[in-house]
Design a protein around this motif. Structure first.
Motif, short mmCIF file in Angstrom:
data_model
loop_
_atom_site.label_atom_id
_atom_site.label_comp_id
_atom_site.label_asym_id
_atom_site.label_seq_id
_atom_site.Cartn_x
_atom_site.Cartn_y
_atom_site.Cartn_z
N GLY A 1 1.68 8.10 7.30
CA GLY A 1 2.64 9.19 6.44
C GLY A 1 3.56 9.65 8.56
O GLY A 1 4.37 10.14 7.80
N GLN B 1 6.89 9.13 10.33
CA GLN B 1 7.83 9.00 10.07
C GLN B 1 8.46 7.62 11.34
O GLN B 1 7.94 8.09 12.58
N GLY C 1 4.05 -2.42 2.31
CA GLY C 1 4.56 -1.81 2.58
C GLY C 1 5.15 -1.01 4.16
O GLY C 1 5.46 -1.56 5.36
N GLN C 2 4.90 0.47 4.30
CA GLN C 2 4.78 1.11 5.47
C GLN C 2 4.55 2.18 5.74
O GLN C 2 3.75 2.10 5.10
N ALA D 1 4.76 4.73 6.64
CA ALA D 1 4.67 6.54 6.17
C ALA D 1 4.36 6.44 4.61
O ALA D 1 4.20 7.76 3.94
N THR D 2 4.39 5.25 4.01
CA THR D 2 4.14 5.31 2.25
C THR D 2 2.51 4.41 2.23
O THR D 2 2.27 4.20 0.67
N ARG E 1 -0.28 5.33 -0.67
CA ARG E 1 -0.03 5.48 -2.16
C ARG E 1 -0.15 4.62 -2.55
O ARG E 1 0.15 3.23 -1.86
N ASP E 2 -0.74 4.16 -4.04
CA ASP E 2 -0.41 3.38 -4.60
C ASP E 2 -1.49 1.98 -4.16
O ASP E 2 -0.98 0.90 -4.29
N GLY F 1 -2.68 0.93 4.62
CA GLY F 1 -3.35 0.62 3.49
C GLY F 1 -4.72 0.20 3.66
O GLY F 1 -4.13 -0.13 2.05
#
Ligand code: HH2
Length: 295
Positions: free
Chosen positions: A81, A83, A159-160, A162-163, A166-167, A207
């Motif tokens: 999360g 930034q 991914g990043q 921040a995300t 998710r998924d 992740g």
């Protein structure tokens, strides 16, 4: 052998030469310890602690005295999360610290960044390792590391930050992370980084859910066999340890960190990245002696 791993290792000065290989820092008769030095206001466990230069230097000295072999300087939190900060800000945070540590302590320094410009500024200031949790997602970072003859640590991240929580979808997490790290190593080699300058990291907490992190730590040997490069793990104080031990405060997760490091070393890890160097060093020494006794 165990006797070798038991010898005092603090205050070692082993900055790799410009033609250096990972084997100068990462060798099988010890566990290489990276001490975390986040010069950020918001890192999940040490945010704000090393905000000024004097505090960073004192922290670095303490980590070297406790047995760290490398100081890992980071200027951007990659916690779930988080930034992103601007490149200018990340350089402003890290460059003066790297410069001061290199000049005053002479210890090997890694720069924990995903950005080529930040890596370049830190290498100019005296760092010799680029620690990239994104596994070389930015081709320019790989080019900079290749041009400067730096060692690179390639982490696994989809991914990043921040995300990334998710998924989350893995089948065989060890096989998939291994495949994706193999692809990262191929990208680095294509950019001109020799394999003997590469360390791989399965990206604990990046992740992944608790069960994924446990599978990755318990199966380090599969990464070693598959990738043929040293393997570093970074479980330090991460959320999965809080979940396992019902400990919500990251700074109180050092004992669980040491247990995780010990298992990973027993399973074949070459290096650990930790906040509490003294404890990790002891855990790693015992685990290494047990690993050698198993042969
Ligand atoms: N984890 C973090 C940062 N850098 N580098 C490697 N190679 N492996 C890791 O597992 C790793 C890493 C995240 O932890 P931390 O630096 O303590 O926190 P934050 O990202 O909030 O600054």
């Amino acid at each position: 052998m165990a006797s070798k791993s038991a010898k005092p290792e603090s205050h070692e000065r082993e900055r790799p030469s410009s033609t250096g290989r990972t084997t100068e820092l990462f060798h099988r008769d010890r566990v290489t310890i990276l001490g975390v030095l986040n010069v950020t206001p918001d890192s999940f466990s040490d945010g704000g602690r090393f905000a000024d230069l004097a505090a960073a230097l004192a922290g670095a000295r303490a980590q070297l005295a406790a047995g760290a072999h490398v100081l890992d300087v980071g200027g951007e939190s990659t916690r779930p999360g988080a930034q992103p900060v601007t490149t200018v800000e990340e350089i402003a945070r890290t460059r003066p610290v790297v410069e001061a540590l290199a000049k005053e302590l002479g210890a090997p320094i890694s720069i924990d960044t995903r950005r080529a410009e930040v890596a370049e500024a830190a290498l100019d200031a005296g760092a010799c390792i680029v620690n990239d949790v994104s596994g070389g997602a930015d081709a320019a970072l790989l080019r900079v590391a290749a041009q400067r003859g730096a060692l690179v640590i390639l982490g696994h991240l989809r991914g990043q930050p921040a995300t990334m929580m998710r998924d989350i979808a893995f089948g065989d997490v060890v096989a998939e992370v291994g495949d994706e790290l193999a692809a990262a190593i191929a990208r680095a080699e294509a950019a001109g980084i020799a394999r003997e300058r590469i360390v791989a990291d399965p990206g604990i907490g990046f992740g992944k859910r608790t069960a994924h992190n446990l599978a990755l730590l318990a199966n380090v040997e599969r990464f070693r066999a598959r990738l043929g490069v040293p393997i570093l793990v970074g479980p330090s104080r991460k959320a999965f340890l809080g979940e396992l031990t019902s400990e919500p405060v990251p700074a109180r997760r050092d004992l669980s960190t040491h247990a995780a490091c010990a298992v990973a070393v027993f399973a074949g890890a070459d290096a650990v990245r930790v906040h509490d160097v003294a404890g990790a060093r002891i855990a790693a020494q015992v685990a290494l002696a047990l690993r050698e006794a198993r042969r």
